[in-house]
Write a protein that holds these residues in place. Structure first.
Motif, PDB file in Angstrom:
ATOM      1  N   ASN A   3       0.827  -1.202   0.000  1.00 34.70           N
ATOM      2  CA  ASN A   3       0.000   0.000   0.000  1.00 34.70           C
ATOM      3  C   ASN A   3       0.861   1.253   0.000  1.00 34.70           C
ATOM      4  N   GLN A  52      -6.630   4.487  -7.525  1.00 33.22           N
ATOM      5  CA  GLN A  52      -7.039   3.132  -7.178  1.00 33.22           C
ATOM      6  C   GLN A  52      -7.506   3.133  -5.712  1.00 33.22           C
ATOM      7  N   ILE A  53      -8.814   3.236  -5.522  1.00 33.09           N
ATOM      8  CA  ILE A  53      -9.386   3.364  -4.183  1.00 33.09           C
ATOM      9  C   ILE A  53      -9.876   2.002  -3.715  1.00 33.09           C
ATOM     10  N   ASN A  54      -9.602   1.687  -2.456  1.00 26.47           N
ATOM     11  CA  ASN A  54     -10.104   0.435  -1.896  1.00 26.47           C
ATOM     12  C   ASN A  54     -11.605   0.331  -2.086  1.00 26.47           C
ATOM     13  N   SER A  55     -12.076  -0.889  -2.323  1.00 32.33           N
ATOM     14  CA  SER A  55     -13.487  -1.088  -2.640  1.00 32.33           C
ATOM     15  C   SER A  55     -14.421  -0.577  -1.559  1.00 32.33           C
ATOM     16  N   TYR A  56     -14.034  -0.706  -0.291  1.00 22.97           N
ATOM     17  CA  TYR A  56     -14.920  -0.267   0.784  1.00 22.97           C
ATOM     18  C   TYR A  56     -14.957   1.258   0.915  1.00 22.97           C
ATOM     19  N   GLN A  58     -14.851   3.328  -2.038  1.00 25.27           N
ATOM     20  CA  GLN A  58     -15.207   3.924  -3.314  1.00 25.27           C
ATOM     21  C   GLN A  58     -16.504   4.720  -3.283  1.00 25.27           C
ATOM     22  N   ASP A  59     -17.472   4.260  -2.497  1.00 23.65           N
ATOM     23  CA  ASP A  59     -18.762   4.957  -2.459  1.00 23.65           C
ATOM     24  C   ASP A  59     -18.647   6.357  -1.877  1.00 23.65           C
ATOM     25  N   SER A 122     -25.666  -4.806  -7.058  1.00 18.28           N
ATOM     26  CA  SER A 122     -25.046  -3.640  -6.419  1.00 18.28           C
ATOM     27  C   SER A 122     -25.036  -2.421  -7.340  1.00 18.28           C
ATOM     28  N   ASP A 123     -25.174  -2.655  -8.656  1.00 22.70           N
ATOM     29  CA  ASP A 123     -25.202  -1.529  -9.594  1.00 22.70           C
ATOM     30  C   ASP A 123     -26.471  -0.694  -9.458  1.00 22.70           C
ATOM     31  N   THR A 274     -14.860   8.187   5.096  1.00 24.11           N
ATOM     32  CA  THR A 274     -15.607   7.040   4.593  1.00 24.11           C
ATOM     33  C   THR A 274     -16.772   6.648   5.491  1.00 24.11           C
TER      34      THR A 274
END
Length: 297
Positions: A3, A52-56, A58-59, A122-123, A274
């Motif tokens: 990371n 490149q953002i961690n999936s948790y 991104q929202d 999820s989309d 987040t």
């Protein structure tokens, strides 16, 4: 090295702060001093620059939106019978999907198919909460009458939103999980078909517990942050005690809060980028009272 951290996202903040104050009343024995402060800030994610953002995370970072947004499902309604589910499943099969929405039954949330592809994934999640308030600030007042003075600070915030995360945990049906006052008596049953929330079932595998717009509440509030009543001793008494000033006071902090937030405290909504749009009732601010004597020699 797996990371690394970099200031790669373009973000803008534009705002204004206004402060007004004065003496609406200033007499021989009575005076009123007031100060009002209002701040407005508009945060915006301008560009991710291919970050490149961690999936948790991104929202919380969506171009054109403030940082900290929350995505979730839009509830269409609560299923009242299986006929509509069977019909939706049949249409989903025609489009090559196994079903419209997995795990759904009578009393469950039926989510909106926002992308129109015939099945819930999820989309279909949309931005359902924006934590940024429209404005916030404080209002300070001091009233004096002869030797008495009363001062207080009102703190306010208007227009923010957050997901009350406790609802998702409670409605998930985990054994041993308590049910709060917002959910209690407001879940679907055959006798309560107009309930706001889906049925309460142990170990449910449906979408009921996932973040959705029915878990979103306004975080606006008006709080009596501090109020103090004091009495200054007469000059004759002070002189006899060889003091330059002396007063007695009683103070209360966090005396009351006016809000529609269903949890313990709208001000304790998480502050991390987040998680600033979610809240699961951390320890609330305490209400305190104090008495004191102030002496100046």
């Amino acid at each position: 090295m797996s990371n690394y951290y970099d200031n790669i996202i373009d973000m803008s903040n534009r705002g204004v702060e206004v402060s007004l104050g004065g003496y609406p009343v200033r007499g021989k024995d009575f005076a009123w001093n007031t100060d009002l402060n209002i701040s407005v800030n508009r945060n915006r994610i301008e560009s991710l620059n291919n970050a490149q953002i961690n999936s948790y995370m991104q929202d919380a970072f969506i171009v054109g939106k403030p940082a900290g947004t929350v995505k979730g499902y839009i509830v269409d309604h609560i299923v009242q019978n299986m006929d509509e589910v069977n019909e939706l499943n049949a249409k989903a099969v025609e489009k090559g999907f196994a079903e419209y929405q997995s795990g759904i039954g009578v009393g469950d949330f039926l989510m909106k198919d926002t992308d129109g592809n015939g099945t819930i994934t999820s989309d279909d999640r949309q931005v359902i909460a924006t934590p940024e308030p429209k404005f916030f600030g404080g209002w300070t007042n001091m009233f004096t009458y002869k030797n008495l003075s009363l001062s207080f600070l009102m703190q306010f915030s208007c227009g923010g939103e957050a997901v009350y995360s406790n609802l998702g945990e409670e409605i998930s049906g985990v054994l041993g999980q308590s049910v709060g006052r917002e959910l209690y008596g407001n879940t679907w049953t055959p006798e309560r078909t107009d309930a706001k929330y889906a049925r309460l079932v142990a170990g449910t595998m449906s979408y009921n517990y996932m973040a959705n717009d029915r878990f979103v509440f306004d975080t606006s509030y008006l709080r009596m942050k501090n109020i103090t009543l004091s009495y200054s001793l007469p000059k004759a008494w002070i002189n006899k005690l060889y003091l330059s000033n002396a007063s007695l006071f009683v103070t209360a902090t966090n005396l009351f809060t006016i809000t529609q937030w269903p949890g313990l405290d709208p001000e304790t909504v998480a502050t991390g980028i987040t998680s600033m749009g979610t809240n699961n009732d951390p320890y609330p601010l305490s209400r305190s009272f104090s008495l004191g004597v102030k002496l100046q020699f």
